[in-house]
Design an enzyme around this catalytic site. Structure first.
Site, PDB file in Angstrom:
ATOM      1  N   PHE A   1       0.848  -1.205   0.000  1.00  0.00           N
ATOM      2  CA  PHE A   1       0.000   0.000   0.000  1.00  0.00           C
ATOM      3  C   PHE A   1       0.876   1.243   0.000  1.00  0.00           C
ATOM      4  O   PHE A   1       1.795   1.359   0.816  1.00  0.00           O
ATOM      5  CB  PHE A   1      -0.921   0.022   1.227  1.00  0.00           C
TER       6      PHE A   1
ATOM      7  N   LYS B   1       2.620   9.772   8.296  1.00  0.00           N
ATOM      8  CA  LYS B   1       1.927   9.278   9.495  1.00  0.00           C
ATOM      9  C   LYS B   1       2.539   9.803  10.816  1.00  0.00           C
ATOM     10  O   LYS B   1       2.264  10.930  11.187  1.00  0.00           O
ATOM     11  CB  LYS B   1       1.832   7.746   9.457  1.00  0.00           C
TER      12      LYS B   1
ATOM     13  N   ASP C   1       9.032   2.683   1.362  1.00  0.00           N
ATOM     14  CA  ASP C   1       7.873   3.423   1.852  1.00  0.00           C
ATOM     15  C   ASP C   1       7.804   3.180   3.355  1.00  0.00           C
ATOM     16  O   ASP C   1       7.359   2.127   3.809  1.00  0.00           O
ATOM     17  CB  ASP C   1       6.618   2.923   1.139  1.00  0.00           C
TER      18      ASP C   1
HETATM   19  C1  LIG Z   1      -0.917   5.166   5.167  1.00  0.00           C
HETATM   20  C2  LIG Z   1       0.097   4.782   4.162  1.00  0.00           C
HETATM   21  C3  LIG Z   1       0.278   5.529   2.987  1.00  0.00           C
HETATM   22  C4  LIG Z   1      -0.620   6.688   2.611  1.00  0.00           C
HETATM   23  O1  LIG Z   1      -0.472   7.778   3.450  1.00  0.00           O
HETATM   24  P1  LIG Z   1      -1.542   8.972   3.357  1.00  0.00           P
HETATM   25  O2  LIG Z   1      -1.049   9.968   4.360  1.00  0.00           O
HETATM   26  O3  LIG Z   1      -2.877   8.386   3.679  1.00  0.00           O
HETATM   27  O4  LIG Z   1      -1.508   9.486   1.971  1.00  0.00           O
HETATM   28  C5  LIG Z   1       1.304   5.172   2.143  1.00  0.00           C
HETATM   29  N1  LIG Z   1       2.107   4.132   2.417  1.00  0.00           N
HETATM   30  C6  LIG Z   1       1.959   3.385   3.528  1.00  0.00           C
HETATM   31  C7  LIG Z   1       2.903   2.260   3.790  1.00  0.00           C
HETATM   32  C8  LIG Z   1       0.941   3.666   4.438  1.00  0.00           C
HETATM   33  O5  LIG Z   1       0.782   2.909   5.520  1.00  0.00           O
END
Ligand SMILES: *Cc1c(COP(=O)(O)O)cnc(C)c1O
Length: 405
Positions: free
Chosen positions: A140, A254, A225
């Protein structure tokens, strides 16, 4: 409707775009790892706003940073730079491999910047054929069209017309599949160094090492990420530091803001040079309020005792979950690292993660799910023992009710 009109959950259905299905309760106040709803009912928070509220709710260092910046300067745009942004960028370089920082407002935007940088670098250095992005099933990376297409769940990117091109997916932890698909056309690999939304899946050390080697072999960039794993979540400031593998580009968001929206892309000077003036930008990116709060969060979370405390708390969670499972066996295993933990349901309980979540709310506890088979825990990194004990007592009551039904 006047301002005195009571705000109720049904107003959501009337005025909000229905892309979410929020719980019936509406929280109005938070302190540490406790939350209160409109009826003044109290909840223990093991969800932390989905791995965001790393210092709990309204931690004094964040409140003070926000208040003092709120009385100085809120916004300039990138026509000018500002002190909080420069201080925060400096600190992020001190706590990571990075030499350069680009600020955004969310994880998706940080990833969008990472992917655009990788593509631009490849075009500049090797030509337009080197465009393929490889990512992983169940990964994700956010909801912009580029990032959601790189994410490994087609259901999230289908139905919006033509997708960004040259993006492939393979199974996570499958090094031979990766070796097979990689070529000199590979521009970058994007991966989470521990899959969060996909079900709390850790990489094997052989896999991460192998990914790095294959990237080096094919002149491809490695993008980690760390939107969910970053800022202390796994017990290292960034998860890569616990894996012995350094990426070329890292995205973070986050927990970086602890509840204030901010994201960042971190990279090296050699790569950053390819983002010349005008190639990318953001109106709010590097906003002084966001950066002042994030600076306070980084100062606090990077303290050795806070990072060590994450590992200690991981053990509290694992021990308590094991005890609950001894009485009411519904979990097959507890996985993850630090305070990014997932309790995977066993055979008989497949598909019932949401039932556990709803039963927990009934008992006054917030947890998360990751897919339909994993109950996910991403609490505050400084949650205290009393809150963990009380939360686990509530979880046990919730599970007992489900189990005895
Ligand atoms: C939550 C998340 C995102 C997206 O972040 P947003 O602030 O909602 O755009 C991207 N990558 C990972 C691994 C995430 O957990």
């Amino acid at each position: 409707m006047t301002m005195e009109h009571k705000v109720e959950r049904k107003l959501f259905d009337e005025v909000m775009v229905p892309c979410y299905s929020p719980m019936q309760i509406i929280p109005v106040k938070g302190q540490g790892s406790r939350i209160w709803d409109q009826a003044d009912r109290e909840y223990i928070d093991f969800a932390g706003g989905i791995a965001v509220s790393c210092l709990g709710h309204c931690h004094p260092v964040m409140v003070n940073a926000l208040k003092s910046q709120a009385e100085k300067l809120w916004h300039l745009s990138n026509v000018m730079t500002n002190e909080p942004a420069l201080r925060l960028a400096k600190k992020l370089t001190e706590h990571s491999f990075a030499e350069k920082v680009f600020f955004a407002n969310s994880g998706a935007e940080a990833n969008e910047a990472a992917l655009k940088l990788a593509r631009r670098y490849a075009v500049d250095k090797f030509g337009p054929e080197k465009s393929e992005i490889i990512a992983f099933n169940q990964g994700f990376h956010g909801r912009t069209f580029f990032t959601v297409t790189v994410g490994g769940q087609a259901a999230y990117s289908d139905g919006f017309g033509p997708k960004p091109q040259a993006i492939s997916h393979i199974p996570y932890n499958d090094l031979s599949a990766l070796a097979e698909i990689m070529s000199d056309r590979t521009c970058a690999i994007m991966m989470e160094p521990l899959q969060g939304e996909g079900g709390i899946i850790s990489p094997t050390s052989e896999f991460v090492q192998g990914v790095r080697e294959l990237c080096d072999k094919h002149n491809a960039l490695l993008i980690f990420d760390e939107v969910q794993t970053g800022n202390g979540r796994t017990g290292n400031f960034y998860a890569y530091q616990g894996l012995g593998v350094t990426p070329d580009i890292l995205s973070t968001a986050k927990s970086l803001g602890g509840g204030f929206p901010i994201g960042a892309m971190l990279t090296t000077t050699a790569l950053a040079e390819h983002m010349k003036v005008g190639t990318h930008g953001s109106t709010y990116g590097g906003n002084p309020l966001a950066c002042a709060v994030a600076e306070a969060v980084v100062d606090e979370v990077s303290k050795p005792e806070v990072l060590a405390g994450v590992k200690e708390r991981e053990q509290w969670f694992r021990d308590a979950l094991e005890q609950i499972n001894a009485k009411y066996p519904i979990f097959a295993e507890v996985r993850g690292k630090g305070l990014l933990l997932g309790a995977a349901l066993n055979e008989e309980w497949q598909g019932r993660a949401r039932d556990v979540l709803l039963a927990a709310v009934e008992e006054g506890l917030m947890v998360l799910v990751a897919g339909t088979n994993v109950v996910r825990f991403t609490p505050s990194l400084v949650i205290d023992k009393a809150d963990v004990d009380e939360g686990m007592a509530r979880l046990e009551r919730a599970i007992a009710k489900l189990y005895n039904k």
